[in-house]
Each structure stands twice: as structure tokens, then as C-alpha cells.
Design an enzyme around this catalytic site. Structure first.
Site, PDB file in Angstrom:
ATOM      1  N   CYS B 179      57.156 -12.333  16.949  1.00 16.72           N
ATOM      2  CA  CYS B 179      56.405 -12.303  18.215  1.00 16.72           C
ATOM      3  C   CYS B 179      57.087 -11.308  19.153  1.00 16.72           C
ATOM      4  CB  CYS B 179      56.384 -13.663  18.878  1.00 16.72           C
ATOM      5  SG  CYS B 179      55.751 -14.984  17.844  1.00 16.72           S
ATOM      6  N   HIS B 183      56.151  -8.586  22.026  1.00 14.23           N
ATOM      7  CA  HIS B 183      56.235  -9.280  23.318  1.00 14.23           C
ATOM      8  C   HIS B 183      57.670  -9.475  23.785  1.00 14.23           C
ATOM      9  CE1 HIS B 183      51.969 -10.073  23.747  1.00 14.23           C
ATOM     10  NE2 HIS B 183      51.914 -10.427  22.487  1.00 14.23           N
ATOM     11  N   ARG B 227      44.230 -18.233  19.780  1.00 14.12           N
ATOM     12  CA  ARG B 227      45.009 -17.073  20.225  1.00 14.12           C
ATOM     13  C   ARG B 227      46.296 -16.929  19.400  1.00 14.12           C
ATOM     14  NH1 ARG B 227      45.399 -12.090  21.765  1.00 14.12           N
ATOM     15  NH2 ARG B 227      46.250 -12.352  19.720  1.00 14.12           N
ATOM     16  N   CYS B 231      47.708 -14.075  16.572  1.00 13.47           N
ATOM     17  CA  CYS B 231      48.985 -13.357  16.618  1.00 13.47           C
ATOM     18  C   CYS B 231      49.587 -13.318  15.219  1.00 13.47           C
ATOM     19  CB  CYS B 231      49.953 -14.047  17.571  1.00 13.47           C
ATOM     20  SG  CYS B 231      49.534 -13.823  19.297  1.00 13.47           S
TER      21      CYS B 231
END
Lengths: 104, 270
Positions: B179, B183, B227, B231
Site C-alpha cells: 500500500c 500511499h 475500495r 487496491c
């Protein structure tokens, strides 16, 4: 298929009424294919009109270029609190719907 | 002969155009995009989905022919206002940390007798998952403007938070992405979409606080589970099972980082 209700807001200020309408509709263009490769048939609003106390204040033709669940905002002269604003549409399948709201 | 001054002006103009990564130019582009977003927010179609969800909440359904009106989302049976801003949370009756969607599955099972598998196994935006999305839209609308408040002092929550942190930095899949790859840095973007830095409070509230959201480009309302699943799909790795621990752990991590920030759900995305 049953049509879904619209969300309409109308507010009068200084002799001008602003109408905001959120319309629930698939607005399928007829150009897309589903997971099996079959064309999804076109299904879209063709005509939309708005009336104030029964008098048409906006008449329009919609097409496939308009998005799913379209949002429409416009202003017209006149209108006072408590007056009725009605939005109606017709689609290419012959379905139609009218929703009415009082100006707030 | 051409006027040399004019030539210089042309050259400067070309330079200005050919430097799209210049801070000023991108700020200006961002301004335009923000204006577009504001215009969209005025007619957020999530309202339509939320209206369906409200009907569903009050509709007698399932083998037990009951409504969800007695569902306890953590603030007492039937209390919706502000409830989703305080989730995920630890629930004593199930002995688990649950996010909004898994909690709703519990309610559907206990109150209505609907098997959670029907939700878990449904395809996104189809069948019971479509109904779930509508319910979520309704509930998160009632938390708009509330502050994120998750209790990280609770040992079960703390454990989930730590697991979520591990999951956030865990690199996997053919691209070796975590992730944090997308991010975990300031000021990154994909095309014109900014990627919030989810390690920081500001980034976490920008991300966590604006989902679930309606996506204009495909006309779909996405829940947080949807969502997060996407990802993982974009990481090209195994997609997590709906409502599984890793999704909740990540949610706790994000909500924990976003604690105290203001929720603007349901969001609206390009």
C-alpha cells in the site's frame, strides 16, 4: 422496471428560482458490452421538461452523451415559496416519470 | 525578417507549456480540477443510493421478515447518526472488531436471518452486495461532518491497528507493491488524481474520510470494502475475502491515523 424517484430542490430568491434536480436513470448508450460480449441495449432519457405551476419553464432533449444519474441545475424568473415545480422525463423505452416539489 | 522580440516571446511561451511539472502549472491544473470537483459535489448521486438504502433499512426482509431498525452500530440499537464515523469498533456481542459492512452482515444475520455468505459471495454491485452498498450509503450520509473517533486503547482494536500497519507495508504480488508504494510519500499522483500519503493524519483523513464514495466516471457507488479490494487488485495480488480480517485491520489503521479528522461521506470522485 419501476422508475426511481428524483431528488429535486427549488429555492426562490429575489424573484429568481433555482432548481436543482438529481435524476435516477441508467442512461445506457447502447455502445457498451456486458461481461459476455453482448451489447447492452440503449436506454436513455430523450425528453425532459420542467414546469412551474403547470407552465413549462424548461424543455430539453437529452441523449446518450448525458451521464448516468444526471444532475440538472438551472434558474428561471419568477416563482414564490409554496409554488409547485415539476420535473418530468421520457426515455427511449417509453417510460416516463414526474416528480413534484414545492419551492422552499 | 521576424521581429526578434516576438520570437523571444514565442520561445518563452513554448517553455511555459513544455514544463507541465512546474509547481505553478500543476497548481493551476489542480485548481481547475478542484473547481470541477466542487461542481460535482453539488449534485452527488450518492443521494439516490442513500434513498434506496433508507428504504432497505426499514424494509422487512429475510427468513425472519424483520427490518434492520434495531441494528446496533455501536451507539445503541437503531442509532445511525454519527455511527460510521466511530467505526471500526470492538463489539462485545460478537467479540470482534467490525467495520460497518461486517457489522451490517451481523445485523442481517441475527435480525433478518440472511446468511452472510449471500453477501460475501455476491459479485460487486450485484445481489446482496448491491443492497449492502445502498445501506452503507444511507448510514455514512448520517455521519457526514462528524469526526473520526476510533478507540485505539481497546486491546482488540490496538491489535488490529498493528496488524493493519503490517499489512500496509507488506510488499507482495508480481510487482512487489505494498500500500505504501503508492500511499507512502508526499505529493504523489496517478494521472491527475492525487494519492494521499496515508502515513500522515492529513493524508489518512483525505482518504479514509472521503470513502465510501460515488464515482462519476463509472456511475458506481463503492463501499470501503470495495475500495480496499480494488487496491489489492491493482497491486496484482490475491484479492482479500469480503469482510476478512486484513480488510478490517487496514480500516482500523487508516481510521486510527485519521482520528479527529472530519468525515465528508459519502464522497464524490471523478
Amino acid at each position: 422496471m419501476a422508475t426511481k424517484p428524483m431528488r429535486i430542490r427549488a429555492a426562490a430568491k429575489d424573484g429568481v428560482t433555482e432548481v436543482k434536480a438529481l435524476i435516477a436513470h441508467e442512461m445506457e448508450t447502447g455502445q457498451r458490452k456486458d461481461a459476455n460480449g453482448a451489447v447492452i441495449p440503449a436506454w436513455f432519457i430523450t425528453e425532459l421538461s420542467v414546469s412551474h405551476n403547470g407552465k413549462v419553464v424548461l424543455a430539453s432533449e437529452f441523449g446518450t452523451a448525458v451521464s448516468k444519474n444526471p444532475y440538472l441545475a438551472f434558474k428561471f424568473k419568477g416563482g414564490a415559496t409554496g409554488d409547485k415545480v415539476a420535473v418530468s422525463w421520457k426515455d427511449n423505452k417509453g417510460e416516463s416519470r414526474t416528480d413534484e416539489v414545492a419551492i422552499g | 525578417m521576424e521581429n526578434p522580440q516576438k520570437k523571444l516571446a514565442c520561445l518563452l511561451a513554448v517553455l511555459a507549456v513544455s514544463a507541465p511539472l512546474g509547481a505553478q502549472t500543476s497548481d493551476k491544473l489542480m485548481e481547475g480540477i478542484n473547481e470541477y470537483r466542487e461542481a460535482l459535489a453539488d449534485g452527488n448521486p450518492s443521494e439516490l443510493v442513500a434513498a434506496e438504502g433508507e428504504e432497505l433499512w426499514k424494509l422487512k426482509r429475510g427468513p425472519k421478515n424483520a427490518t434492520l431498525e434495531k441494528c446496533d452500530l455501536g451507539l445503541g440499537p437503531g442509532v445511525i447518526k454519527g455511527a460510521s464515523a466511530q467505526m471500526p469498533r470492538f463489539f462485545k456481542d460478537t467479540g470482534k472488531v467490525q467495520d460497518l459492512e461486517t457489522r451490517l452482515m451481523t445485523c442481517m444475520e441475527t435480525l433478518q436471518g440472511i446468511d452472510p455468505k449471500e453477501v460475501v459471495n455476491a459479485r460487486w454491485l450485484k445481489g446482496e452486495k448491491e443492497k449492502m452498498a445502498a445501506l452503507v450509503a444511507y448510514i455514512v450520509t448520517e455521519s457526514n461532518g462528524h469526526k473520526v473517533k476510533v478507540d485505539l486503547n481497546n486491546p482488540a482494536m490496538k491489535k488490529m491497528y498493528d496488524m493493519g500497519k503490517l499489512a500496509f507495508y507488506y510488499r507482495t504480488g508480481p510487482m512487489d507493491f505494498s500500500c505504501a508504494t503508492c500511499h507512502g510519500d508526499q505529493g504523489k499522483r496517478i494521472r491527475m488524481q492525487e494519492l494521499p500519503d496515508l502515513r500522515t493524519h492529513e493524508g489518512a483523513i483525505a482518504g479514509w474520510g472521503s470513502w465510501p464514495a460515488y464515482r462519476v466516471s463509472n456511475g458506481q457507488f463503492w463501499t470501503m470494502q470495495h475500495r480496499l479490494n480494488d487496491c489489492y487488485r491493482q497491486q496484482r495480488t490475491a484479492e482479500p475475502i469480503y469482510g476478512s480480517d486484513v480488510t478490517i485491520a487496514l480500516s482500523v489503521y487508516l481510521a486510527g491515523k485519521a482520528n479527529g479528522g472530519k468525515v465528508v461521506t459519502p464522497g464524490i470522485k471523478r
